[in-house]
Design a protein around this motif. Sequence first.
Motif, PDB file in Angstrom:
ATOM      1  N   SER A  86      86.459  55.643 115.546  1.00 43.05           N
ATOM      2  CA  SER A  86      87.757  55.000 115.337  1.00 43.05           C
ATOM      3  C   SER A  86      87.597  53.558 114.869  1.00 43.05           C
ATOM      4  O   SER A  86      86.620  52.885 115.198  1.00 43.05           O
ATOM      5  CB  SER A  86      88.548  55.028 116.647  1.00 43.05           C
ATOM      6  N   LEU A  87      88.588  53.089 114.144  1.00 44.19           N
ATOM      7  CA  LEU A  87      88.583  51.704 113.682  1.00 44.19           C
ATOM      8  C   LEU A  87      88.523  50.728 114.848  1.00 44.19           C
ATOM      9  O   LEU A  87      87.696  49.818 114.861  1.00 44.19           O
ATOM     10  CB  LEU A  87      89.834  51.430 112.837  1.00 44.19           C
ATOM     11  N   ALA A  88      89.398  50.922 115.851  1.00 43.97           N
ATOM     12  CA  ALA A  88      89.410  49.973 116.970  1.00 43.97           C
ATOM     13  C   ALA A  88      89.934  50.561 118.270  1.00 43.97           C
ATOM     14  O   ALA A  88      89.315  50.408 119.318  1.00 43.97           O
ATOM     15  CB  ALA A  88      90.242  48.741 116.609  1.00 43.97           C
ATOM     16  N   PHE A  89      91.071  51.267 118.214  1.00 45.90           N
ATOM     17  CA  PHE A  89      91.749  51.639 119.447  1.00 45.90           C
ATOM     18  C   PHE A  89      92.002  53.134 119.583  1.00 45.90           C
ATOM     19  O   PHE A  89      92.901  53.560 120.314  1.00 45.90           O
ATOM     20  CB  PHE A  89      93.063  50.866 119.562  1.00 45.90           C
ATOM     21  N   GLY A  90      91.223  53.947 118.894  1.00 41.92           N
ATOM     22  CA  GLY A  90      91.276  55.389 119.085  1.00 41.92           C
ATOM     23  C   GLY A  90      92.588  56.029 118.693  1.00 41.92           C
ATOM     24  O   GLY A  90      93.050  56.967 119.350  1.00 41.92           O
ATOM     25  N   GLU A  91      93.202  55.565 117.624  1.00 44.77           N
ATOM     26  CA  GLU A  91      94.443  56.183 117.175  1.00 44.77           C
ATOM     27  C   GLU A  91      94.164  57.563 116.583  1.00 44.77           C
ATOM     28  O   GLU A  91      93.116  57.803 115.978  1.00 44.77           O
ATOM     29  CB  GLU A  91      95.137  55.297 116.137  1.00 44.77           C
ATOM     30  N   THR A  92      95.132  58.469 116.740  1.00 46.09           N
ATOM     31  CA  THR A  92      94.965  59.837 116.253  1.00 46.09           C
ATOM     32  C   THR A  92      94.607  59.861 114.773  1.00 46.09           C
ATOM     33  O   THR A  92      93.717  60.612 114.337  1.00 46.09           O
ATOM     34  CB  THR A  92      96.260  60.639 116.480  1.00 46.09           C
ATOM     35  N   GLU A  93      95.277  59.038 113.985  1.00 46.68           N
ATOM     36  CA  GLU A  93      95.052  59.044 112.536  1.00 46.68           C
ATOM     37  C   GLU A  93      93.644  58.583 112.171  1.00 46.68           C
ATOM     38  O   GLU A  93      93.115  58.953 111.126  1.00 46.68           O
ATOM     39  CB  GLU A  93      96.089  58.155 111.850  1.00 46.68           C
TER      40      GLU A  93
ATOM     41  N   ILE B 146      88.547  57.226 121.885  1.00 47.77           N
ATOM     42  CA  ILE B 146      89.336  57.827 122.953  1.00 47.77           C
ATOM     43  C   ILE B 146      89.089  59.331 122.891  1.00 47.77           C
ATOM     44  O   ILE B 146      89.356  59.958 121.860  1.00 47.77           O
ATOM     45  CB  ILE B 146      90.843  57.519 122.805  1.00 47.77           C
ATOM     46  N   ARG B 147      88.592  59.909 123.965  1.00 45.24           N
ATOM     47  CA  ARG B 147      88.147  61.304 123.929  1.00 45.24           C
ATOM     48  C   ARG B 147      89.264  62.275 123.539  1.00 45.24           C
ATOM     49  O   ARG B 147      89.061  63.167 122.712  1.00 45.24           O
ATOM     50  CB  ARG B 147      87.541  61.691 125.279  1.00 45.24           C
TER      51      ARG B 147
ATOM     52  N   PRO C 184      89.218  52.350 127.913  1.00 43.15           N
ATOM     53  CA  PRO C 184      89.998  51.186 128.341  1.00 43.15           C
ATOM     54  C   PRO C 184      91.262  51.597 129.071  1.00 43.15           C
ATOM     55  O   PRO C 184      91.875  52.618 128.754  1.00 43.15           O
ATOM     56  CB  PRO C 184      90.325  50.488 127.015  1.00 43.15           C
ATOM     57  N   LYS C 185      91.660  50.805 130.034  1.00 44.14           N
ATOM     58  CA  LYS C 185      92.904  51.063 130.751  1.00 44.14           C
ATOM     59  C   LYS C 185      94.108  50.600 129.949  1.00 44.14           C
ATOM     60  O   LYS C 185      95.232  51.051 130.187  1.00 44.14           O
ATOM     61  CB  LYS C 185      92.866  50.358 132.105  1.00 44.14           C
ATOM     62  N   VAL C 186      93.884  49.702 129.002  1.00 40.26           N
ATOM     63  CA  VAL C 186      94.958  49.181 128.160  1.00 40.26           C
ATOM     64  C   VAL C 186      94.611  49.447 126.705  1.00 40.26           C
ATOM     65  O   VAL C 186      93.574  48.988 126.213  1.00 40.26           O
ATOM     66  CB  VAL C 186      95.153  47.666 128.389  1.00 40.26           C
ATOM     67  N   ARG C 187      95.460  50.193 126.000  1.00 39.81           N
ATOM     68  CA  ARG C 187      95.236  50.458 124.577  1.00 39.81           C
ATOM     69  C   ARG C 187      95.686  49.256 123.753  1.00 39.81           C
ATOM     70  O   ARG C 187      96.679  48.611 124.059  1.00 39.81           O
ATOM     71  CB  ARG C 187      96.021  51.700 124.136  1.00 39.81           C
ATOM     72  N   GLY C 188      94.941  48.957 122.708  1.00 41.32           N
ATOM     73  CA  GLY C 188      95.331  47.891 121.802  1.00 41.32           C
ATOM     74  C   GLY C 188      94.745  46.538 122.134  1.00 41.32           C
ATOM     75  O   GLY C 188      95.081  45.550 121.492  1.00 41.32           O
ATOM     76  N   SER C 189      93.839  46.486 123.106  1.00 37.92           N
ATOM     77  CA  SER C 189      93.214  45.222 123.491  1.00 37.92           C
ATOM     78  C   SER C 189      91.719  45.284 123.238  1.00 37.92           C
ATOM     79  O   SER C 189      91.030  46.167 123.765  1.00 37.92           O
ATOM     80  CB  SER C 189      93.466  44.948 124.977  1.00 37.92           C
ATOM     81  N   TYR C 190      91.210  44.358 122.427  1.00 39.13           N
ATOM     82  CA  TYR C 190      89.773  44.323 122.188  1.00 39.13           C
ATOM     83  C   TYR C 190      89.008  44.031 123.473  1.00 39.13           C
ATOM     84  O   TYR C 190      87.937  44.576 123.709  1.00 39.13           O
ATOM     85  CB  TYR C 190      89.430  43.270 121.126  1.00 39.13           C
ATOM     86  N   GLY C 191      89.569  43.162 124.305  1.00 37.74           N
ATOM     87  CA  GLY C 191      88.907  42.832 125.554  1.00 37.74           C
ATOM     88  C   GLY C 191      88.741  44.014 126.477  1.00 37.74           C
ATOM     89  O   GLY C 191      87.787  44.073 127.260  1.00 37.74           O
ATOM     90  N   ALA C 192      89.649  44.990 126.376  1.00 36.05           N
ATOM     91  CA  ALA C 192      89.576  46.174 127.233  1.00 36.05           C
ATOM     92  C   ALA C 192      88.568  47.196 126.719  1.00 36.05           C
ATOM     93  O   ALA C 192      88.305  48.195 127.393  1.00 36.05           O
ATOM     94  CB  ALA C 192      90.956  46.820 127.351  1.00 36.05           C
ATOM     95  N   CYS C 193      88.004  46.953 125.537  1.00 33.49           N
ATOM     96  CA  CYS C 193      87.069  47.913 124.928  1.00 33.49           C
ATOM     97  C   CYS C 193      85.610  47.494 125.095  1.00 33.49           C
ATOM     98  O   CYS C 193      84.751  47.944 124.337  1.00 33.49           O
ATOM     99  CB  CYS C 193      87.367  48.070 123.437  1.00 33.49           C
TER     100      CYS C 193
END
Length: 318
Positions: free
Chosen positions: A91-98, A126-127, A167-176
Motif C-alpha cells: 500500500s501507498l501509506a494507509f492500506g486503502e482498498t484501492e 492492512i491485512r 495501527p489503531k488509527v488509520r491515516g496517521s504516519y505515526g501510528a504506522c
Amino acid sequence: MDITRRGFCLGATAAFAAAATARAGTATVGTLDPEAIGFISDIHVGLPLARQKYKTMRDYPHQPAASQALVREILALPHPPANVLCLGDISLAFGETEDYAIAAETLKPLMDAGIKVTCAMGNHDIRAEFLKYFPGYDKTTRVSGRFVSVVNTPHADFVLLDSLVEPKVRGSYGACTKKGLGKEQLEWLVETVAAATRPVFLCAHHPAHGLGIPMSVFKNRIVPGYLHGHTHQWTTGYLRGDLDDNARMLREVGIPTLGFEWDVGWGLMRTTAKGASLHCNACDFYYPLPKPKAERPPEWDMHIRDWADREIGFSFEV
C-alpha cells in the motif's frame, strides 16, 4: 536512455512507460527458472492525493508506472524466476482498498506468466484490505492472525514472516511505526528452524533488529541469511549468533523499493546445492522526486553505480 544506469524518465508517466516498454520489448516470456527467486519490496502504490480517503503528504505521479516498468524488466529475462517474493509495504501509506487493486494489476503480468508471487506484510499494509485482492493468505498462513508463508524451491526454503503490527488509527504516519512478530509466531519460527533439514532463508518486511528473534535462530547454520525491505535501500550487514566457539555472523540484506523513492530496483537470487548468489538490479535512485526538465543531481547516478550488478553470496552449510 539506458534506464538501468541513467535513471528512469520521470517527467511524465506516459514517457516513463514508453521508455520501459522499449527496454523490455515484446518478447515472449521464457521458461521459468525454478532455482531463481526474485525479490521486490515497498511498492507503495495508491490513488492520487485528491481521491484518497486517508490523505498522504503528496502525490506520487510516477507510480504505478515505475513499478510496472520493473515488472516488465523481470519478465524480459531469458528465464524469469519461478518465484517472486514481495517483502511488504504494498500500500501507498494507509492500506486503502484501492491501493491493493492497483498493486494486483501491477503484479498481474508476473502471475499471468506463471510466476508465483508471495507477499509479506509491511507496516503500511492492512491485512483485511490486502485479502480483497490477494485472497487465500488467511487460509494458508502458518500462524493464526498473521500472514506467514513458506516457499519451497529446489535447493532452499524461504520463510516470509509477518512483522506488521496494525495501527489503531488509520491515516496517521505515526501510528504506522510499530513492528513485531508476537509470541506465537516466534515460537513457530524457533520450532521450524530447529526441525529444518535444508537451508531456510528468513524474510520479513522489517530488519531483524527489534523483532525479538532468538539468537539460537541466527546461530543455526541451517539459516543462510535474512532478507528484508522497509528501508528503501540496498543494505548489507550481519546478525551475530552468540559469542561462544560456535558463533557465526549471519548475512542480512535489505531490498530496495520497486519504484517508489530512494534506491529503486529488485534482487535476483540464483541457488545451487552449495549456496546462493543475490544479484543487485540497481535501476534508479531519486529523492525527492525529479521535477520535469530539472537537472538530475549527479549523486543520484552515483548511488546507482554503487550497487549496480553487485553479487551477494550465501553459503549453504547443511
